[in-house]
Design a protein around this motif. Structure first.
Motif, PDB file in Angstrom:
ATOM      1  N   ASN A 123       0.840  -1.165   0.146  1.00 38.85           N
ATOM      2  CA  ASN A 123      -0.067   0.051  -0.046  1.00 38.85           C
ATOM      3  C   ASN A 123       0.750   1.253   0.006  1.00 38.85           C
ATOM      4  OD1 ASN A 123      -2.499  -1.608   0.104  1.00 38.85           O
ATOM      5  ND2 ASN A 123      -2.067  -1.876   2.450  1.00 38.85           N
ATOM      6  N   GLY A 124       1.995   1.201  -0.726  1.00 40.85           N
ATOM      7  CA  GLY A 124       2.746   2.315  -1.081  1.00 40.85           C
ATOM      8  C   GLY A 124       3.717   2.757   0.164  1.00 40.85           C
ATOM      9  N   LYS A 125       3.650   1.686   1.425  1.00 41.58           N
ATOM     10  CA  LYS A 125       4.546   1.750   2.611  1.00 41.58           C
ATOM     11  C   LYS A 125       5.431   0.599   2.667  1.00 41.58           C
ATOM     12  CE  LYS A 125       1.417   4.788   5.194  1.00 41.58           C
ATOM     13  NZ  LYS A 125       0.816   5.114   6.317  1.00 41.58           N
ATOM     14  N   CYS A 126       6.484   0.690   3.459  1.00 42.09           N
ATOM     15  CA  CYS A 126       7.475  -0.122   3.603  1.00 42.09           C
ATOM     16  C   CYS A 126       6.876  -1.105   4.888  1.00 42.09           C
ATOM     17  CB  CYS A 126       8.973   0.121   3.973  1.00 42.09           C
ATOM     18  SG  CYS A 126      10.094  -1.277   4.630  1.00 42.09           S
ATOM     19  N   SER A 127       6.614  -2.541   4.372  1.00 42.18           N
ATOM     20  CA  SER A 127       6.083  -3.192   5.756  1.00 42.18           C
ATOM     21  C   SER A 127       6.904  -3.399   6.845  1.00 42.18           C
ATOM     22  CB  SER A 127       5.639  -4.816   5.095  1.00 42.18           C
ATOM     23  OG  SER A 127       6.737  -5.193   4.607  1.00 42.18           O
ATOM     24  N   LYS A 128       8.350  -3.355   6.569  1.00 43.64           N
ATOM     25  CA  LYS A 128       9.176  -3.430   7.715  1.00 43.64           C
ATOM     26  C   LYS A 128       9.437  -1.994   8.258  1.00 43.64           C
ATOM     27  CE  LYS A 128       9.620  -7.650   6.158  1.00 43.64           C
ATOM     28  NZ  LYS A 128       8.945  -8.616   6.849  1.00 43.64           N
ATOM     29  N   HIS A 129       8.790  -1.139   7.942  1.00 41.00           N
ATOM     30  CA  HIS A 129       8.703   0.367   8.464  1.00 41.00           C
ATOM     31  C   HIS A 129      10.165   0.844   8.442  1.00 41.00           C
ATOM     32  CE1 HIS A 129       5.156  -0.953  10.396  1.00 41.00           C
ATOM     33  NE2 HIS A 129       5.518  -1.839  10.689  1.00 41.00           N
ATOM     34  N   TYR A 130      10.841   0.877   7.203  1.00 40.91           N
ATOM     35  CA  TYR A 130      12.169   1.341   6.693  1.00 40.91           C
ATOM     36  C   TYR A 130      11.603   2.668   5.940  1.00 40.91           C
ATOM     37  CZ  TYR A 130      15.165  -2.043   8.731  1.00 40.91           C
ATOM     38  OH  TYR A 130      16.096  -2.916   9.669  1.00 40.91           O
ATOM     39  N   PRO A 131      12.373   3.697   6.085  1.00 43.80           N
ATOM     40  CA  PRO A 131      13.714   3.968   6.914  1.00 43.80           C
ATOM     41  C   PRO A 131      13.216   4.371   8.566  1.00 43.80           C
ATOM     42  CG  PRO A 131      13.124   5.868   5.619  1.00 43.80           C
ATOM     43  CD  PRO A 131      12.340   4.976   5.217  1.00 43.80           C
ATOM     44  N   LYS A 132      13.897   3.810   9.530  1.00 42.40           N
ATOM     45  CA  LYS A 132      13.576   3.896  10.984  1.00 42.40           C
ATOM     46  C   LYS A 132      13.772   5.349  11.253  1.00 42.40           C
ATOM     47  CE  LYS A 132      12.997  -0.665  11.475  1.00 42.40           C
ATOM     48  NZ  LYS A 132      11.748  -1.441  11.822  1.00 42.40           N
ATOM     49  N   ASN A 133      13.361   5.811  12.547  1.00 38.72           N
ATOM     50  CA  ASN A 133      13.781   7.068  13.034  1.00 38.72           C
ATOM     51  C   ASN A 133      15.152   6.971  13.753  1.00 38.72           C
ATOM     52  OD1 ASN A 133      11.216   8.029  12.190  1.00 38.72           O
ATOM     53  ND2 ASN A 133      10.221   7.410  14.167  1.00 38.72           N
ATOM     54  N   CYS A 134      15.705   8.108  13.742  1.00 34.44           N
ATOM     55  CA  CYS A 134      16.954   8.261  14.402  1.00 34.44           C
ATOM     56  C   CYS A 134      16.671   8.091  15.710  1.00 34.44           C
ATOM     57  CB  CYS A 134      17.656   9.467  14.210  1.00 34.44           C
ATOM     58  SG  CYS A 134      18.439   9.573  12.368  1.00 34.44           S
ATOM     59  N   GLU A 163      21.271   7.179  -1.630  1.00 30.64           N
ATOM     60  CA  GLU A 163      22.053   7.501  -0.653  1.00 30.64           C
ATOM     61  C   GLU A 163      21.420   7.073   0.825  1.00 30.64           C
ATOM     62  OE1 GLU A 163      25.044  11.104   0.322  1.00 30.64           O
ATOM     63  OE2 GLU A 163      23.043  11.643   0.865  1.00 30.64           O
ATOM     64  N   VAL A 164      22.091   6.162   1.552  1.00 32.07           N
ATOM     65  CA  VAL A 164      21.321   5.755   2.606  1.00 32.07           C
ATOM     66  C   VAL A 164      22.120   6.038   3.776  1.00 32.07           C
ATOM     67  CG1 VAL A 164      20.226   3.630   1.391  1.00 32.07           C
ATOM     68  CG2 VAL A 164      22.702   3.471   2.278  1.00 32.07           C
ATOM     69  N   ASP A 165      21.455   6.004   5.136  1.00 30.92           N
ATOM     70  CA  ASP A 165      22.238   6.224   6.323  1.00 30.92           C
ATOM     71  C   ASP A 165      21.957   5.226   7.392  1.00 30.92           C
ATOM     72  OD1 ASP A 165      19.743   7.102   6.901  1.00 30.92           O
ATOM     73  OD2 ASP A 165      20.139   9.058   6.698  1.00 30.92           O
ATOM     74  N   ASN A 166      21.825   5.855   8.628  1.00 30.63           N
ATOM     75  CA  ASN A 166      21.953   4.656   9.816  1.00 30.63           C
ATOM     76  C   ASN A 166      20.249   4.267   9.811  1.00 30.63           C
ATOM     77  OD1 ASN A 166      24.606   4.896  10.455  1.00 30.63           O
ATOM     78  ND2 ASN A 166      24.020   6.292  12.126  1.00 30.63           N
ATOM     79  N   ARG A 167      19.443   5.009   9.310  1.00 29.62           N
ATOM     80  CA  ARG A 167      18.038   4.622   9.267  1.00 29.62           C
ATOM     81  C   ARG A 167      17.658   3.551   8.468  1.00 29.62           C
ATOM     82  NH1 ARG A 167      15.019   9.792   7.215  1.00 29.62           N
ATOM     83  NH2 ARG A 167      16.914   9.435   5.611  1.00 29.62           N
TER      84      ARG A 167
END
Length: 473
Positions: A123-134, A163-167
């Motif tokens: 539904n247009g969202k990541c089911s694993k909830h990425y990117p996470k919050n800092c 480009e990806v980071d810790n999230r």
């Protein structure tokens, strides 16, 4: 969880799933990983370990592993968790090898607007909830889960042009992924539901695929596909088990699909003269009845051992496998020489009558020599197991139904526990249904919060106890 990544050199045009030797490479790495975890005590002293191998249709084989650590070695706070689990990119200058390993194996996706067709997108969202919050520090939620530290360190990496980071980093142990060059997701478990989740993979069944057989025919010089043996109203589909080359290879070599240590001895039981008898369709009745030792079972031989060996009379049926081992071919219990084993009495449904009450007694009665000994309480022989349970005080205040729910709660999912509760209310003799609910409602909420988060799409949804109770009802 571990998924192998670097295997063997591929022939041009060949895919990893076309190579049966993938299974052997994965098994070598898995055995070495288990050696590091157990003998090497990478996370501490391991009391119990179990794993399940899962084969995906288009992915690589991977293992779901769970470790039970010695109480003194368990992480007790956020600082202890941070020592063994990281969800951040390493410093590229100080640890270039670790940095490359994390970027290659432990970056989720990336998914989102740039990769809408990613497998995790729902539904247009990541089911694993990425990117996470800092997150400045690791915290433990009210429901027992950990939210790992993900500081805004400004460290970045390029993954599939994004480009990806810790999230975007999947929790891991840096030493393990550097050594094994594989995706190894490490999670701190403090919930019974984590163990239930693992056992779902044991019982979920085989992968299956539905397909249709077609043939190419030429009509007026145009090639068209037609269904073989086509019928007028519907296409003919075949439903079959789906086996890739590496799963076939794994099973041919008889590698473990499920592994556990220490072993678990499942203990069968039966009412007097109601032993299970196994026979083929073509077996003659006389031949079946005249089989040697047909009346001897694990249960009857336990009582026989109590007759001849005084040392066994201080053990319940469930404790018996800790000292003795069952030899199925000889139908005999023998003294255990080494190793650990856990006894587990078969589960009996609440509507199974005396079969439900018998295991309740087997958990407390020590050293019976016959069925009548099990039904004897303080020198009085009771006619039924239910009456004996009542004499022991096991049935007071709906005790048997409370015990049934609490036992099932150790391994059943919330959905099944709610079904069990309804079954007990409808078909069993419950004296105080409201009191039964009040004493067990927490078990029935096992997956309610998770379900509501999935339904509403709110990952951090919080519900109070009254709301949880209403959703469960």
């Amino acid at each position: 969880m571990a998924r192998n990544s670097k295997f063997v050199d591929l022939i041009p045009g060949q895919k990893v799933e076309d190579r049966p030797d993938v299974a052997r490479v994965f098994k070598i790495k898995l055995d070495e990983l288990m050696k590091d975890l157990r003998q090497g005590q990478h996370f501490g002293r391991v009391l119990t370990v179990l794993y399940t191998i899962e084969f995906q249709k288009r992915g690589l084989p991977h293992a779901h592993i769970i470790l039970f650590l010695h109480p003194d070695d368990k992480p007790r706070n956020a600082a202890n968790i941070d020592k063994i689990i990281s969800a951040e990119l390493p410093d590229k200058e100080k640890d270039p090898v670790g940095y490359e390993a994390v970027v290659q194996f432990m970056i989720h996706g990336p998914c989102g607007s740039a990769y809408k067709n990613c497998a995790c997108m729902e539904n247009g969202k990541c089911s694993k909830h990425y990117p996470k919050n800092c997150q400045l520090e690791t915290t433990l939620t009210e429901d027992g889960f950990s939210v790992y530290r993900r500081r805004d360190s400004k460290r970045t990496a390029m993954k599939n042009g994004i480009e990806v980071d810790n999230r975007w980093v999947v929790p891991h142990n840096i030493d393990l992924i550097v050594k094994y060059q594989a995706h190894i997701n490490i999670e701190w478990c403090n919930q019974g539901r984590s163990i239930k989740y693992l056992f779902k993979y044991v019982n979920k069944g085989k992968d299956r695929a539905t397909f249709v057989i077609e043939e190419n025919v030429s009509i007026d010089g145009v090639t068209k596909s037609t269904i073989v043996n086509e019928v007028d109203e519907i296409q003919r589909y075949l439903d079959a088990r789906y086996v890739f080359a590496f799963e076939a290879s794994w099973r041919i070599f008889e590698f473990d699909i499920q592994y556990r240590s220490p072993s678990v001895e499942r203990l069968s039981f039966h009412l007097p003269d109601e032993q299970n008898v196994i026979f083929g369709d073509d077996d003659q009745l006389d031949d079946v009845l005249n089989k040697e030792r047909i009346e001897m079972t694990m249960f009857t031989e336990w009582m026989q051992m109590n007759k001849v060996d005084p040392s066994t009379r201080e053990l319940t049926y469930a404790d018996f496998p800790t000292k003795f081992v069952w030899h199925a071919k000889e139908k005999k219990w023998k003294k255990k020489k080494s190793g650990r084993c856990i006894g587990r009495i078969y589960y009996a449904h609440q509507s199974s009558g005396e079969n439900f009450y018998l295991p309740m007694l087997l958990n407390i009665v020590k050293g019976p020599k016959c069925h009548d000994d099990i039904k004897t309480v303080n020198g009085t022989l009771f006619p039924t197991y239910k009456e004996a349970c009542n004499a022991f005080g096991l049935l007071r205040n709906d005790g048997e139904w409370n015990r049934a729910i609490q036992e099932a709660a150790q391994w059943q999912t919330g959905h099944k526990l709610r079904e069990l509760f309804v079954t007990i209310i409808l078909f069993c003799e419950v004296a105080e249904p409201l009191k039964l609910w009040e004493q067990n409602w927490e078990f029935l909420l096992d997956d309610i919060l998770y379900r509501q988060r999935q339904i509403l799409g709110i990952y951090d949804l919080k519900l109070n106890s009254d709301q949880l109770k209403n959703y469960a009802l």
